[in-house]
Design a protein around this motif. Structure first.
Motif, PDB file in Angstrom:
ATOM      1  N   THR A 131      16.865  -6.831  22.817  1.00 40.03           N
ATOM      2  CA  THR A 131      15.843  -6.002  21.885  1.00 40.03           C
ATOM      3  C   THR A 131      14.737  -5.928  21.552  1.00 40.03           C
ATOM      4  OG1 THR A 131      16.872  -6.134  20.215  1.00 40.03           O
ATOM      5  CG2 THR A 131      18.714  -4.650  21.541  1.00 40.03           C
ATOM      6  N   THR A 132      14.320  -8.390  21.790  1.00 34.93           N
ATOM      7  CA  THR A 132      13.541  -7.670  21.287  1.00 34.93           C
ATOM      8  C   THR A 132      12.320  -7.438  21.671  1.00 34.93           C
ATOM      9  OG1 THR A 132      13.960 -10.621  22.781  1.00 34.93           O
ATOM     10  CG2 THR A 132      11.806 -10.192  21.536  1.00 34.93           C
ATOM     11  N   ARG A 133      12.328  -7.026  22.866  1.00 32.14           N
ATOM     12  CA  ARG A 133      10.884  -6.018  22.766  1.00 32.14           C
ATOM     13  C   ARG A 133      11.124  -4.413  22.282  1.00 32.14           C
ATOM     14  NH1 ARG A 133       9.714  -6.538  29.348  1.00 32.14           N
ATOM     15  NH2 ARG A 133       8.071  -8.256  29.284  1.00 32.14           N
ATOM     16  N   ILE A 134      12.270  -4.177  21.847  1.00 28.84           N
ATOM     17  CA  ILE A 134      11.910  -3.141  21.031  1.00 28.84           C
ATOM     18  C   ILE A 134      11.971  -3.551  19.683  1.00 28.84           C
ATOM     19  CG2 ILE A 134      13.760  -1.121  20.373  1.00 28.84           C
ATOM     20  CD1 ILE A 134      15.391  -0.904  23.120  1.00 28.84           C
ATOM     21  N   ASP A 135      13.093  -4.597  19.868  1.00 26.36           N
ATOM     22  CA  ASP A 135      12.510  -4.981  17.495  1.00 26.36           C
ATOM     23  C   ASP A 135      11.040  -4.961  17.678  1.00 26.36           C
ATOM     24  OD1 ASP A 135      14.813  -5.065  17.718  1.00 26.36           O
ATOM     25  OD2 ASP A 135      14.937  -7.155  17.846  1.00 26.36           O
ATOM     26  N   ARG A 136       9.762  -5.376  18.293  1.00 28.09           N
ATOM     27  CA  ARG A 136       8.619  -6.022  18.669  1.00 28.09           C
ATOM     28  C   ARG A 136       7.780  -4.505  18.543  1.00 28.09           C
ATOM     29  NH1 ARG A 136       6.550 -10.435  21.869  1.00 28.09           N
ATOM     30  NH2 ARG A 136       5.267 -11.589  19.856  1.00 28.09           N
ATOM     31  N   ILE A 137       8.168  -3.476  18.828  1.00 29.09           N
ATOM     32  CA  ILE A 137       7.173  -2.310  18.839  1.00 29.09           C
ATOM     33  C   ILE A 137       8.060  -1.893  16.664  1.00 29.09           C
ATOM     34  CG2 ILE A 137       6.953  -2.226  21.287  1.00 29.09           C
ATOM     35  CD1 ILE A 137       9.110   0.125  20.139  1.00 29.09           C
TER      36      ILE A 137
ATOM     37  N   ARG B 260      -0.185  -3.097  16.198  1.00 25.73           N
ATOM     38  CA  ARG B 260       0.024  -3.989  15.600  1.00 25.73           C
ATOM     39  C   ARG B 260       0.897  -5.333  16.434  1.00 25.73           C
ATOM     40  NH1 ARG B 260      -1.939  -1.895  11.094  1.00 25.73           N
ATOM     41  NH2 ARG B 260      -1.385  -1.352   9.300  1.00 25.73           N
ATOM     42  N   LEU B 261       1.155  -4.942  17.554  1.00 30.71           N
ATOM     43  CA  LEU B 261       1.517  -6.362  18.191  1.00 30.71           C
ATOM     44  C   LEU B 261       0.061  -6.214  19.093  1.00 30.71           C
ATOM     45  CD1 LEU B 261       4.446  -7.789  19.300  1.00 30.71           C
ATOM     46  CD2 LEU B 261       4.718  -5.847  21.169  1.00 30.71           C
ATOM     47  N   MET B 262      -0.367  -5.144  19.538  1.00 28.12           N
ATOM     48  CA  MET B 262      -0.782  -5.835  20.813  1.00 28.12           C
ATOM     49  C   MET B 262      -2.105  -6.792  19.658  1.00 28.12           C
ATOM     50  SD  MET B 262      -3.384  -4.975  23.042  1.00 28.12           S
ATOM     51  CE  MET B 262      -3.212  -3.026  24.703  1.00 28.12           C
TER      52      MET B 262
END
Ligand code: ADP
Ligand code: MG
Length: 391
Positions: free
Chosen positions: A34-40, A165-167
């Protein structure tokens, strides 16, 4: 370059189209990482907290412009809802009226944007349609920013736009590492082949003070200088190119650091019988699989004097022991210096991230990019269309 963030926008009561990367691995209908999901999550939560209504746009797999039920984003819903701690409304084909009627508290996920060929064509009609669905556009998918698609580029020109935020985090880390870094700057470039990283090497020699070349690609440089690399992975046809890069580095005052000693073996397998020799003494039936301890000692010395490190590509065949030694040692050194506040360290690349994790060093790095292709294109000095469109 300047881009706006969520803090620069008035989000209250606004529908915010958010381009995210939730292209996560799925097995048997369940998200396995779920890394990508967690990061958004920070972006989505901040939009809601500011009174906005997030409408998430994302691709999933490569359906090539057709509706492929197995590539529906619906499969990500449970993981997305768990990460956000709230329910998410899934909409296959949203229309403007439906989106206008949304109320605060709703979070929308739109079906795979690549179910139509218009997405990857960056079709202006699709961008126009997308612009009718929201009031503001927010891009939080740096990893897709090297592609000019309707949801990553086209729509950004039609609505007030900002970085998520991530971007924003990714862009500032990259800016700190290569845009306007504190010098001296060291780049470590390794990996299998020079041919996949020509543009990257060409860009770096003009920008960094020291360039460590390791991994299989170092063999091409050694061979170009007349050294017999035996059976090593080597692109002999790129000898001229390698010499041109060395000449460009000399002109730019960039120190090129090639292996001073190498670990050689006769088989590409774990614990293969091996020895450490100077590059001039590689037996003709052996191959170079790692850099040796003298090389590592010199890299450590250079890192001690450096302020900034940018790293892509392992120094050896890190998947098989003991040929992970140089990569591990250099990674640990960079991690220590970073922890001590003496180094800004940024790394990216699929195998690089795996290697740094394996070395137990990734946590300590200032920033680890998981953006893959976008990270590499950025290291090549290219303007990423998805980022340029935010300016
Ligand atoms: P990234 O994915 O981080 O951009 P690359 O894909 O360019 O990195 O390179 C990683 C690969 O390079 C690894 O599979 C590693 O085994 C290989 N490699 C590194 N050094 C050597 C070497 N001396 N001989 C053969 N392969 C090597
Ligand atoms: Mg790779």
């Amino acid at each position: 370059m300047a881009w706006k963030t969520l803090d620069d926008m008035d989000l209250n009561g606004k529908r915010v189209l958010v381009r995210v990367d939730i292209n996560v691995p799925v097995e048997n209908g369940v998200v396995t990482d779920t890394t990508r999901i967690d990061r958004i999550v920070p972006t989505v939560k901040d939009i809601v907290a500011a009174g906005g209504i997030p409408i998430l746009l994302a691709h999933f797999g490569r359906p090539k412009g057709k509706v492929v039920p197995e590539m529906s984003l619906r499969v990500t819903l449970p993981a997305l809802e768990a990460a956000l701690g709230s329910s998410v409304t899934f909409i296959e084909v949203p229309n403007a009226d439906e989106m206008k009627a949304l109320t605060h508290g709703t979070i929308v996920l739109v079906e795979n944007t690549r179910f139509t060929p218009m997405e990857e064509e960056n079709n202006p009609e699709m961008a126009k349609y997308l612009a009718t669905l929201g009031d503001i556009y927010c891009n939080d998918a740096f990893s897709a920013a090297h592609r000019a698609h309707a949801t990553t580029e086209g729509v950004a020109h039609l609505l007030p736009s900002c970085a998520g935020r991530l971007m924003a985090e990714e862009l500032s880390a990259l800016e700190q590492a290569l845009g306007s870094p504190v010098r001296p700057v060291v780049a470590v470039v390794g990996g299998a082949k020079v041919s996949t990283k020509l543009d990257l090497l060409g860009n770096l020699v003009g920008k960094v003070d020291h360039l460590v070349i390791g991994g299989g690609m170092a063999n091409t440089f050694l061979a170009a200088q007349g050294i017999n690399v035996g059976k090593s992975l080597c692109e002999h046809d790129l000898a001229d190119t390698a010499r041109a890069i060395l000449a460009k580095a000399a002109d730019a005052g960039c120190e090129i650091i090639l292996p001073r000693d190498v670990v050689v073996a006769r088989e590409f397998k774990a614990n293969a019988d091996n020895k450490t020799v100077v590059p001039e003494s590689v037996p003709s039936d052996a191959m170079i699989l790692d850099a040796g301890p003298e090389t590592v000692a010199y890299i450590s010395e250079v890192l001690d004097r450096a302020e900034t490190l940018i790293w892509n590509g392992p120094l050896g065949a890190f998947e098989i022991e003991p040929f992970d030694a140089a990569t591990n040692a250099a990674a640990k050194k960079a991690a220590e210096l970073t922890k001590a506040g003496k180094l800004v360290s940024v790394a990216g690349g699929g195998d690089t991230v795996a290697a740094l994790n394996k070395a137990g060093a990734a946590e300590a790095f200032t920033y680890i990019s998981t953006a893959g292709g976008a990270f590499l294109e950025w290291m090549e000095g290219k303007v990423l269309p998805g980022v340029a469109a935010l300016g």
